[in-house]
Design an enzyme around this catalytic site. Structure first.
Site, PDB file in Angstrom:
ATOM      1  N   ARG A  75      -9.922   4.761  10.152  1.00  0.00           N
ATOM      2  CA  ARG A  75      -9.547   3.455  10.669  1.00  0.00           C
ATOM      3  C   ARG A  75     -10.723   2.768  11.367  1.00  0.00           C
ATOM      4  O   ARG A  75     -10.650   1.589  11.684  1.00  0.00           O
ATOM      5  CB  ARG A  75      -8.396   3.648  11.662  1.00  0.00           C
ATOM      6  CG  ARG A  75      -7.486   2.460  11.733  1.00  0.00           C
ATOM      7  CD  ARG A  75      -6.215   2.745  12.477  1.00  0.00           C
ATOM      8  NE  ARG A  75      -5.586   1.475  12.831  1.00  0.00           N
ATOM      9  CZ  ARG A  75      -5.788   0.846  13.973  1.00  0.00           C
ATOM     10  NH1 ARG A  75      -6.565   1.373  14.891  1.00  0.00           N
ATOM     11  NH2 ARG A  75      -5.203  -0.306  14.212  1.00  0.00           N
TER      12      ARG A  75
ATOM     13  N   ARG B 128      -2.483 -10.273  12.575  1.00  0.00           N
ATOM     14  CA  ARG B 128      -2.573  -8.910  12.030  1.00  0.00           C
ATOM     15  C   ARG B 128      -3.611  -8.839  10.921  1.00  0.00           C
ATOM     16  O   ARG B 128      -4.338  -7.846  10.789  1.00  0.00           O
ATOM     17  CB  ARG B 128      -1.212  -8.454  11.495  1.00  0.00           C
ATOM     18  CG  ARG B 128      -0.268  -8.004  12.602  1.00  0.00           C
ATOM     19  CD  ARG B 128       1.155  -7.875  12.095  1.00  0.00           C
ATOM     20  NE  ARG B 128       1.315  -6.827  11.093  1.00  0.00           N
ATOM     21  CZ  ARG B 128       2.253  -6.846  10.138  1.00  0.00           C
ATOM     22  NH1 ARG B 128       3.092  -7.855  10.038  1.00  0.00           N
ATOM     23  NH2 ARG B 128       2.346  -5.857   9.283  1.00  0.00           N
TER      24      ARG B 128
ATOM     25  N   LYS C  95       0.817  -1.210   0.000  1.00  0.00           N
ATOM     26  CA  LYS C  95       0.000   0.000   0.000  1.00  0.00           C
ATOM     27  C   LYS C  95       0.859   1.274   0.000  1.00  0.00           C
ATOM     28  O   LYS C  95       0.528   2.245  -0.678  1.00  0.00           O
ATOM     29  CB  LYS C  95      -0.896  -0.042   1.238  1.00  0.00           C
ATOM     30  CG  LYS C  95      -1.967   1.003   1.316  1.00  0.00           C
ATOM     31  CD  LYS C  95      -3.072   0.532   2.254  1.00  0.00           C
ATOM     32  CE  LYS C  95      -2.567   0.270   3.660  1.00  0.00           C
ATOM     33  NZ  LYS C  95      -2.563   1.462   4.513  1.00  0.00           N
TER      34      LYS C  95
ATOM     35  N   ARG D 126      12.207 -12.294  10.909  1.00  0.00           N
ATOM     36  CA  ARG D 126      11.874 -11.436  12.047  1.00  0.00           C
ATOM     37  C   ARG D 126      10.666 -12.001  12.789  1.00  0.00           C
ATOM     38  O   ARG D 126       9.809 -12.658  12.195  1.00  0.00           O
ATOM     39  CB  ARG D 126      11.567 -10.023  11.549  1.00  0.00           C
ATOM     40  CG  ARG D 126      12.737  -9.423  10.780  1.00  0.00           C
ATOM     41  CD  ARG D 126      12.507  -7.980  10.463  1.00  0.00           C
ATOM     42  NE  ARG D 126      11.164  -7.751   9.943  1.00  0.00           N
ATOM     43  CZ  ARG D 126      10.682  -6.544   9.704  1.00  0.00           C
ATOM     44  NH1 ARG D 126      11.403  -5.472   9.957  1.00  0.00           N
ATOM     45  NH2 ARG D 126       9.472  -6.393   9.212  1.00  0.00           N
TER      46      ARG D 126
ATOM     47  N   ARG E 182      10.117 -13.217   4.059  1.00  0.00           N
ATOM     48  CA  ARG E 182      11.038 -12.110   4.332  1.00  0.00           C
ATOM     49  C   ARG E 182      12.170 -12.568   5.252  1.00  0.00           C
ATOM     50  O   ARG E 182      11.945 -13.341   6.184  1.00  0.00           O
ATOM     51  CB  ARG E 182      10.294 -10.954   5.000  1.00  0.00           C
ATOM     52  CG  ARG E 182       9.387 -10.265   4.027  1.00  0.00           C
ATOM     53  CD  ARG E 182       9.254  -8.816   4.316  1.00  0.00           C
ATOM     54  NE  ARG E 182       8.613  -8.552   5.610  1.00  0.00           N
ATOM     55  CZ  ARG E 182       8.129  -7.358   5.930  1.00  0.00           C
ATOM     56  NH1 ARG E 182       8.221  -6.357   5.077  1.00  0.00           N
ATOM     57  NH2 ARG E 182       7.553  -7.174   7.092  1.00  0.00           N
TER      58      ARG E 182
END
Ligand SMILES: [Zn+2]
Length: 251
Positions: free
Chosen positions: A123, A206, A48, A195, A162
């Site tokens: 939000r 999330r 985004k 991570r 990642r």
């Protein structure tokens, strides 16, 4: 058929070049009253931020993320900034009223006269309601809502791929930007690590939080007002698809 293209970067955004399909000559049309208000929604890891930068350049409007706006207000020491800082210093959550006021103040700045893009706001549904009231008060048009739609499994696959170098902090992605030698940083040879944030359980959590928050907001705007774009494509293709939606929405 009419094709609209934005003018060069430093030109006025309100000027579009359209190609006359019959005479194949460019016509210059002035839409002085066109104000473009974009809201960008998308799950974590959908790219985004990259798309916000692209849209800002393409349509000559500022991309405003609430995080940056917050830091700017606090640094500038405005009344709102001071209020927010004191709440956060006590470990509290900054309420909708303060966030709404910050956005209203930010979009009143001169760089927003041709429009703006908001990333990370509204939000919540109450924020969407408040924002709608602000737009009405200012005589501004309804926002164009862009929803970057990416299947959870694709995001999970991307994010769990990642890796980060613990020494120089460079970020790799085993799918899209792998290191030259497996599991080693190209720059310093350190062993790459995943991570904590990129573990599947954390990502799923999330994503759940994102859907719970964003679903009702998109529903509030209504299916006919929300432009969904397949965010699973390559970034350049996503950018092109969004631009087409925005231009179509403006006609
Ligand atoms: Zn490194």
């Amino acid at each position: 058929m009419r094709t609209a293209e934005s003018t060069p970067k430093n030109a006025n955004r309100s000027q579009f070049i359209t190609i006359d399909a019959v005479h194949r000559q460019p016509l210059v049309c002035k839409f002085a009253e066109v104000i473009l208000i974009l809201l960008l929604f998308g799950p974590p890891g959908c790219g985004k931020g990259t798309q916000a930068v692209f849209l800002a350049e393409r349509f000559h409007i500022p991309a405003i993320s609430t995080g940056e706006m917050f830091r700017a207000e606090c640094q500038a020491g405005t009344e709102l900034g001071k209020l927010a800082s004191s709440i956060m210093a006590k470990g509290g959550l900054v309420g909708d009223d303060i966030v709404d006021a910050m956005v209203a103040s930010r979009i009143s700045r001169p760089d927003c006269t041709a429009g703006f893009l908001l990333d990370g706001y509204p939000r919540t549904v109450p924020q969407a309601v408040a924002f709608s009231a602000v737009l009405q008060q200012k005589g501004l048009p309804n926002p164009t809502v862009i929803h970057l739609d990416v299947p959870d499994d694709l995001l999970v696959a991307r994010l769990t791929a990642r890796r980060q170098c613990p020494r120089c902090k460079r970020i790799y992605n085993l799918l899209s930007q792998p290191p030259k030698v497996a599991d080693q940083c190209d720059d310093d040879g350190a062993a790459l690590m995943a991570r904590e944030d990129d573990r599947e359980a954390v990502i799923r959590q999330r994503l759940r939080a994102y859907h719970e928050l964003t679903g009702p907001i998109l529903a509030w705007y209504g299916a006919s007002a929300v432009h969904s774009v397949d965010g699973g494509m390559a970034p350049g293709k996503v950018a092109q698809a969004i631009a087409l939606e925005v231009e179509a929405a403006g006609k």
